[in-house]
Design a protein around this motif. Structure first.
Motif, mmCIF file in Angstrom:
data_model
loop_
_atom_site.group_PDB
_atom_site.id
_atom_site.type_symbol
_atom_site.label_atom_id
_atom_site.label_comp_id
_atom_site.label_asym_id
_atom_site.label_seq_id
_atom_site.Cartn_x
_atom_site.Cartn_y
_atom_site.Cartn_z
ATOM 1 N N ASN A 135 -21.864 15.105 18.460
ATOM 2 C CA ASN A 135 -20.356 15.026 17.407
ATOM 3 C C ASN A 135 -19.565 14.364 16.781
ATOM 4 N N ASN A 136 -18.831 14.505 16.087
ATOM 5 C CA ASN A 136 -18.508 14.595 14.536
ATOM 6 C C ASN A 136 -19.031 14.495 14.062
ATOM 7 N N ASN A 137 -20.317 15.816 13.961
ATOM 8 C CA ASN A 137 -21.341 16.044 12.428
ATOM 9 C C ASN A 137 -20.328 17.862 11.849
ATOM 10 N N ASN A 138 -21.533 18.165 11.417
ATOM 11 C CA ASN A 138 -21.098 19.564 11.333
ATOM 12 C C ASN A 138 -22.262 20.954 11.280
ATOM 13 N N VAL A 139 -22.637 20.459 12.636
ATOM 14 C CA VAL A 139 -23.801 21.506 13.582
ATOM 15 C C VAL A 139 -23.063 23.175 13.055
ATOM 16 N N GLY A 140 -21.719 23.455 13.607
ATOM 17 C CA GLY A 140 -21.570 25.121 13.070
ATOM 18 C C GLY A 140 -22.397 26.178 14.003
ATOM 19 N N ASP A 141 -22.091 27.167 14.078
ATOM 20 C CA ASP A 141 -22.779 27.903 14.879
ATOM 21 C C ASP A 141 -23.986 28.166 14.163
ATOM 22 N N ASP A 142 -24.765 27.744 13.147
ATOM 23 C CA ASP A 142 -25.217 28.349 12.781
ATOM 24 C C ASP A 142 -26.477 26.786 13.233
ATOM 25 N N GLY A 143 -25.995 26.127 12.992
ATOM 26 C CA GLY A 143 -26.746 24.551 14.162
ATOM 27 C C GLY A 143 -26.760 24.906 15.911
ATOM 28 N N ALA A 144 -25.807 25.454 15.971
ATOM 29 C CA ALA A 144 -25.955 26.015 17.982
ATOM 30 C C ALA A 144 -26.896 26.914 17.905
ATOM 31 N N ARG A 145 -26.652 28.028 17.880
ATOM 32 C CA ARG A 145 -27.987 29.057 17.074
ATOM 33 C C ARG A 145 -29.159 28.308 17.477
ATOM 34 N N ALA A 146 -29.593 27.546 16.461
ATOM 35 C CA ALA A 146 -30.457 26.779 16.377
ATOM 36 C C ALA A 146 -31.191 25.759 17.952
ATOM 37 N N LEU A 147 -29.870 25.185 17.559
ATOM 38 C CA LEU A 147 -30.320 24.605 18.809
ATOM 39 C C LEU A 147 -30.667 25.300 20.226
#
Length: 684
Positions: A135-147
């Motif tokens: 929570n409250n980071n800056n994962v963004g769409d790219d990070g979600a894609r990685a996860l």
């Protein structure tokens, strides 16, 4: 000795702190929970073969792959871990036996690169349960894609991803929907609160219905502009072949009646037995409630929670929701209708839920509506529900009055009722209403009763009446909330008679903001004579108890079975003499947990010195001292540091804000961290 689980806990541990731990090579579970302390030393002495693990930084996980650990929790919230730290943590994939991993990384400047690194945990050979709190980071769409690559973890069956406030949009949600391809995944929690998922993202997430083994799904999409279209898409989750438990959080999403209509199609999910829908603040009106009542036709549904707070359901919507009584298998129902313009007619309709053939647990939240005496009279008919054993009625801030309280006392005639919670805060209930409610003592099976009568005008007469609950034959747990009720010493004296309840083991009395005084406190100390009482809470804040009252309350040490005591004496003119008396609680033979609230009193160094004697309590393992806004000073802090010598104490919380504690006092208190088995929290 053998050890299975070791918890390393600190409120202030930085991510790169030095942790020295002694542990057996057979250690199964290690929890490192930290939020800031620069150096934490936890030692464990063992006669069995032992190794020493030293982590000087996150990076050292590469050199120490935790060979014998199978369960690991790292709580590093608020630690500036960043992408580099996340990269280091991904090395946990090389732990050969690790099957359960929890990483708490909220507020850590983890971005897309860090998320990409954490996705490598998919390569952990034995990992079956993974929780990532980001929570409250800056994962963004790219990070979600990685996860989403976590779908390739061969053994993963349970995955929890917290991604609130992370700039995840529709594209990120689309990527996360690929988790449907995880071959063994049966339980998935995705928290995406406060992102920008929108209708397109909700549409993508509905593809999770194609996960072959998924049986339990939680989607938190609060505050995401999902709208009616997104709700329509999510209703396709009904086609998930194995799904039996579904939780959808859709608060603040402008779902509207059309969205509610769509969500009612979840009734067609073939295996669904447990459904939770949160739809607060969504412009759902009577039509939407009427649609949701069709969930009664779900063939296997046994547990349903509908949160519809702050909509405009009204009496018509309440009438529609009463049709849930026709759900053939429904045994547990929660309807939260706070602030929905439900009046007596709506309450009358909801009372028909008594006809639900299998219903045994019912919660109705009708706070902040327009239910009066007539509505309460109608709700009392729930006593006729044949299987009902647990009932919660929340009626805060209605206008129930004494007549309504009189009607609700008829719930005593419910044949199977064993647990009852009535919230009647702010309802113009006076002494007569309290007298009526005391008749609940005649409920034949009632063992747990909560009465919230805060902010009424019960007075001493009402307290006197409520003391008759001592005659309830099976009552073992009683909670009475009587704050702001003009209860004085006489009322407290009456309530002390609860000591004569034959089976009572847990008693909580909230009497804040009354006028109990020293005499009332003296009377309440007689609760020590309750033969079975093991857990007692007395909230006497703002009651002019004084030193005399504190002295009387110290007699609770003589309660033969008492193991858990909470005394809240905030703002009561308790001084050093009172603290000296309260320190005698150390002589309570069975006391294991003690919480003393002494905020805003007149304690100085001498009082703190007296309270430090609690270290001599033979069985005490958990101590919380709330001493904020006194004048303890450095001398008092120095004295309190002696708590490190308590032989049994393992958990200590000290509140010392606004106490004129300077550098010397802080230095003394820092010694608490050297206590070998003590987890100390300091609030200064």
């Amino acid at each position: 000795m053998g050890l299975d689980t070791l918890n390393i806990i600190s409120q202030e541990l930085s991510a790169r702190a030095c942790i020295e731990t002694g542990f057996t090579m057979g250690l199964d579970t290690l929890n490192i929970i930290s939020q800031g302390l620069e150096h934490l030393r936890v030692t464990f002495q063992s006669t069995s073969p032992a190794g020493v693990l030293t982590l000087n930084s996150i990076e050292e996980l590469q050199m120490h792959p935790l060979q014998s650990i199978h369960t690991l929790t790292l709580a590093l919230n608020n630690n500036n871990v960043g992408d580099d730290g996340a990269r280091a943590l991904s090395l946990l994939k090389d732990a050969p036996s690790l099957h359960t991993l929890t990483l708490r990384l909220n507020n850590n400047n983890v971005g897309g690169d860090g998320a990409r690194a954490l996705s490598l945990l998919k390569d952990a050979p034995s990992l079956h349960t993974l929780t990532l709190r980001l929570n409250n980071n800056n994962v963004g769409d790219d990070g979600a894609r990685a996860l989403s690559l976590l779908k390739d973890a061969p053994s993963l069956h349970t995955l929890t991803l917290w991604l609130n406030n992370n700039n995840v949009g529709g594209d990120g949600a689309r990527a996360l929907s690929l988790l449907k391809d995880a071959p063994s995944l049966h339980t998935l929690t995705l928290r995406l609160d406060n992102n920008n998922v929108g209708g397109d993202g909700a549409r993508a997430l509905s593809l999770l219905k194609d996960a072959p083994s998924l049986h339990t799904l939680t989607l938190d999409l609060d505050n995401n502009n999902v709208g009616g279209d997104g709700a329509r898409a999510l209703s396709l989750l009904k086609d998930a072949p194995s799904l039996h438990t579904l939780t959808l959080w859709l608060d603040n999403n402008n779902v509207g009646d059309d969205g509610a209509r769509a969500l009612s199609l979840l009734k067609d999910a073939p295996s669904l037995h447990t459904l939770t829908l949160w739809l607060r603040n969504n412009n759902v009106g009577g039509d939407g409630a009427r649609a949701l009542s069709l969930l009664k036709d779900a063939p296997s549904l046994h547990t349903l929670t509908l949160r519809l707070d702050n909509n405009n359901v009204g009496d018509d919507g309440a009438g529609a929701l009463s049709l849930l009584k026709d759900a053939p298998s429904l045994h547990t129902l929660t309807l939260r209708l706070d602030n929905n313009n439900v009046g007596d007619d709506g309450a009358r309709a909801l009372s028909l839920l008594k006809d639900a053939p299998s219903l045994h647990t019912l919660t109705l939240d009708l706070d902040n509506n327009n239910v009066g005496g007539d509505g309460a009279r109608a709700l009392s008919l729930l006593k006729d529900a044949p299987s009902l054993h647990t009932l919660t009625l929340w009626l805060y801030n209605n206008n129930v009055g004494d007549d309504g309280a009189r009607a609700l006392s008829l719930l005593k005639d419910a044949p199977s009722l064993h647990t009852l919670k009535l919230r009647l805060d702010k309802n113009n209930v006076g002494g007569d209403g309290a007298r009526a409610l005391s008749l609940l003592k005649d409920a034949p099976s009632l063992h747990t009763l909560t009465l919230d009568l805060d902010n009424n005008n019960v007075g001493d007469d009402g307290a006197r009446a409520l003391s008759l609950l001592k005659d309830a034959p099976s009552l073992h747990t009683l909670r009475l909330w009587l704050r702001n009720n003009n209860v004085g010493g006489d009322g407290a004296r009456a309530l002390s008679l609860l000591k004569d309840a034959p089976s009572l083991h847990t008693l909580r009395l909230w009497l804040r903001n009354n006028n109990v005084g020293g005499d009332g406190a003296r009377a309440l100390s007689l609760l020590k004579d309750a033969p079975s009482l093991h857990t007692l809470t007395l909230d006497l804040g703002n009651n002019n108890v004084g030193d005399d009252g504190a002295r009387a309350l110290s007699l609770l040490k003589d309660a033969p079975s008492l193991h858990t005591l909470t005394l809240d004496l905030d703002n009561n003119n308790v001084g050093d003499n009172g603290a000296r008396a309260l320190s005698l609680l150390k002589d309570a033979p069975s006391l294991r947990t003690l919480k003393l609230g002494l905020y805003k009193n007149n304690l100085g160094g001498d009082g703190a010195r007296a309270l430090s004697l609690l270290k001599d309590a033979p069985s005490l393992h958990t101590l919380a001292l709330g001493l904020d806004s006194n004048n303890v000073g450095d001398d008092g802090a120095r004295a309190l540091s002696l708590l490190k010598d308590a032989s049994s104490l393992h958990t200590l919380a000290l509140g010392l804000n606004n106490n004129n504690v300077g550098g010397d006092g802080a230095r003394a208190l820092s010694l608490l961290k050297d206590a070998p088995s003590l987890h100390a929290q300091l609030f200064m």
